[in-house]
Design a protein around this motif. Structure first.
Motif, short mmCIF file in Angstrom:
data_model
loop_
_atom_site.label_atom_id
_atom_site.label_comp_id
_atom_site.label_asym_id
_atom_site.label_seq_id
_atom_site.Cartn_x
_atom_site.Cartn_y
_atom_site.Cartn_z
N LEU A 43 0.40 -1.36 -11.96
CA LEU A 43 1.64 -0.63 -11.72
C LEU A 43 2.72 -1.64 -11.36
CD1 LEU A 43 0.35 2.44 -9.68
CD2 LEU A 43 1.64 2.56 -11.82
N PRO A 44 3.40 -2.21 -12.35
CA PRO A 44 4.40 -3.25 -12.06
C PRO A 44 5.49 -2.82 -11.09
CG PRO A 44 3.90 -3.18 -14.41
CD PRO A 44 3.22 -2.00 -13.80
N THR A 45 5.86 -1.53 -11.11
CA THR A 45 6.93 -1.08 -10.22
C THR A 45 6.55 -1.24 -8.74
OG1 THR A 45 6.09 1.18 -10.45
CG2 THR A 45 7.94 0.54 -11.86
N VAL A 46 5.26 -1.22 -8.45
CA VAL A 46 4.81 -1.41 -7.06
C VAL A 46 5.21 -2.80 -6.56
CG1 VAL A 46 2.76 -1.62 -5.59
CG2 VAL A 46 2.92 0.23 -7.26
N PHE A 47 5.25 -3.77 -7.47
CA PHE A 47 5.46 -5.16 -7.08
C PHE A 47 6.87 -5.66 -7.40
CE2 PHE A 47 0.98 -4.42 -7.66
CZ PHE A 47 0.41 -5.02 -6.54
N ALA A 48 7.74 -4.75 -7.84
CA ALA A 48 9.13 -5.14 -8.03
C ALA A 48 9.72 -5.54 -6.68
CB ALA A 48 9.92 -3.97 -8.63
N ARG A 49 10.62 -6.50 -6.72
CA ARG A 49 11.26 -7.02 -5.50
C ARG A 49 10.26 -7.69 -4.56
NH1 ARG A 49 13.22 -2.14 -6.46
NH2 ARG A 49 12.06 -1.17 -4.75
N THR A 50 9.16 -8.19 -5.15
CA THR A 50 8.22 -9.05 -4.43
C THR A 50 8.09 -10.34 -5.24
OG1 THR A 50 6.12 -8.49 -5.54
CG2 THR A 50 6.92 -6.96 -3.83
N PRO A 51 7.44 -11.37 -4.72
CA PRO A 51 7.27 -12.60 -5.50
C PRO A 51 6.30 -12.47 -6.68
CG PRO A 51 7.12 -13.04 -3.14
CD PRO A 51 7.06 -11.55 -3.31
N ARG A 103 0.83 -1.21 0.00
CA ARG A 103 0.00 0.00 0.00
C ARG A 103 0.87 1.26 0.00
NH1 ARG A 103 -5.61 -0.96 2.12
NH2 ARG A 103 -5.54 1.13 2.99
N THR A 104 1.98 1.23 0.72
CA THR A 104 2.89 2.38 0.73
C THR A 104 3.49 2.60 -0.65
OG1 THR A 104 3.43 2.08 3.07
CG2 THR A 104 5.00 3.33 1.73
N ARG A 105 3.91 1.51 -1.28
CA ARG A 105 4.47 1.62 -2.64
C ARG A 105 3.42 2.10 -3.62
NH1 ARG A 105 7.59 -4.22 -3.03
NH2 ARG A 105 9.17 -3.83 -1.43
N LEU A 106 2.20 1.59 -3.47
CA LEU A 106 1.11 2.00 -4.36
C LEU A 106 0.84 3.49 -4.22
CD1 LEU A 106 -1.13 1.32 -6.37
CD2 LEU A 106 -2.57 0.64 -4.43
N LYS A 107 0.80 3.96 -2.99
CA LYS A 107 0.56 5.38 -2.75
C LYS A 107 1.64 6.24 -3.39
CE LYS A 107 0.13 8.70 1.07
NZ LYS A 107 0.19 8.85 2.54
N GLU A 108 2.90 5.86 -3.21
CA GLU A 108 4.01 6.64 -3.77
C GLU A 108 3.94 6.68 -5.29
OE1 GLU A 108 7.39 4.66 -2.20
OE2 GLU A 108 7.26 5.63 -0.22
N ASN A 109 3.68 5.53 -5.92
CA ASN A 109 3.64 5.47 -7.38
C ASN A 109 2.42 6.21 -7.94
OD1 ASN A 109 5.65 3.30 -8.88
ND2 ASN A 109 5.46 2.96 -6.68
N ALA A 110 1.28 6.05 -7.29
CA ALA A 110 0.07 6.71 -7.78
C ALA A 110 0.16 8.23 -7.62
CB ALA A 110 -1.16 6.17 -7.05
N LEU A 111 0.75 8.68 -6.52
CA LEU A 111 0.91 10.12 -6.31
C LEU A 111 1.75 10.75 -7.41
CD1 LEU A 111 1.38 10.39 -2.44
CD2 LEU A 111 -0.46 11.41 -3.78
N SER A 112 2.72 10.00 -7.92
CA SER A 112 3.56 10.54 -8.99
C SER A 112 2.79 10.73 -10.28
CB SER A 112 4.76 9.62 -9.22
OG SER A 112 4.36 8.40 -9.82
#
Length: 251
Positions: free
Chosen positions: A202-210, A6-15
């Motif tokens: 948003l693929p970048t949100v899930f980078a470095r995850t499985p 959720r933190t990653r999603l917020k950062e990417n969406a805000l951009s």
């Protein structure tokens, strides 16, 4: 500690939000839809059974219409499921544009499965269950609601997913704050698919995850989607008004 999804999603969406504002919001019984001032529209599942507040089920920002998208995205920090759905639908509206990296069609047309695969499914995706059973060796379905024989309690997912080759995870797990624990259990999986209309593309949100594949939707007929959501409709009625899309998460 790694940032939450959720933190990653917020950062990417805000951009992406820039000066976009909310033009319309529909909080339906099945889905929530948000339309931006440029017409882009996104949806997310409504957990109406978990809503609080009596007859006023949404107790977040008001009015939503005319509010900057960036301000609505701050509700990604909320624990309330209705506020979360509005925020994720807003994020999905911001990304509701086709990309060359996307493929169209059902998820099972876009991944490789083997006869001895053990598949763990978090959430009950009825249309794909028969095909998964036909093409793989074992399918375990984890679901909060009792769906009858063949389904396991949702809590069992954390114990069984580590032994699976493929995991299919409902993106509503982002709304109810269970996604991070589920992904932590998927580190041994060959394929991990985030599935459903709530999926953030948003693929970048899930980078470095499985996670390996995001399988969601692009809304093509926004006015129809708004009406369907307002009238309590869901994916069965969305079909002619969306494209199903899939995108790989680069590692």
């Amino acid at each position: 500690m790694s940032p939450t999804i959720r933190t990653r999603l917020k950062e990417n969406a805000l951009s992406l939000a820039q000066d976009r504002t909310v033009a319309d919001v529909r909080i339906g019984l099945g889905y929530t839809a948000v339309q931006l001032d440029n017409g882009q529209t996104g949806v997310a599942c409504t957990f109406h059974k978990d809503a609080k507040g009596g007859c006023t089920v949404f107790q977040g920002l008001r009015p939503l219409k005319g509010t900057p998208a960036a301000k609505v995205l701050t509700m990604l920090d909320a624990t309330d499921p209705i506020a979360s759905a509005v925020a994720i639908a807003t994020s999905n509206a911001l990304t509701n544009t086709p990309s060359p990296d996307m493929t169209t069609g059902d998820i099972l047309e876009n991944i490789t499965l083997y006869p001895d695969d053990h598949v763990g499914m978090v959430g009950f995706f009825a249309p794909v269950i028969p095909k998964l059973k036909e093409r793989t060796g074992r399918l375990d379905i984890f679901e909060k609601q009792d769906r009858g024989p063949g389904t396991l309690p949702a809590d069992a997912a954390r114990d069984i997913l580590p032994s699976c080759q493929v995991a299919v995870i409902t993106s509503t797990s982002i709304i109810n704050h269970t996604v991070d624990d589920l992904l932590n259990a998927c580190t041994n999986c060959r394929e991990v698919i985030m599935l459903g209309a709530s999926t953030p593309l948003l693929p970048t949100v899930f980078a470095r995850t499985p996670v390996t594949v995001l399988s969601g939707i692009i809304v093509t007929q926004p006015e129809n989607i708004l009406q369907i959501v307002s009238e309590g409709g869901g994916m069965q009625l969305f079909k002619k008004n969306i494209h199903k899309v899939n995108c790989r998460v680069q590692k």
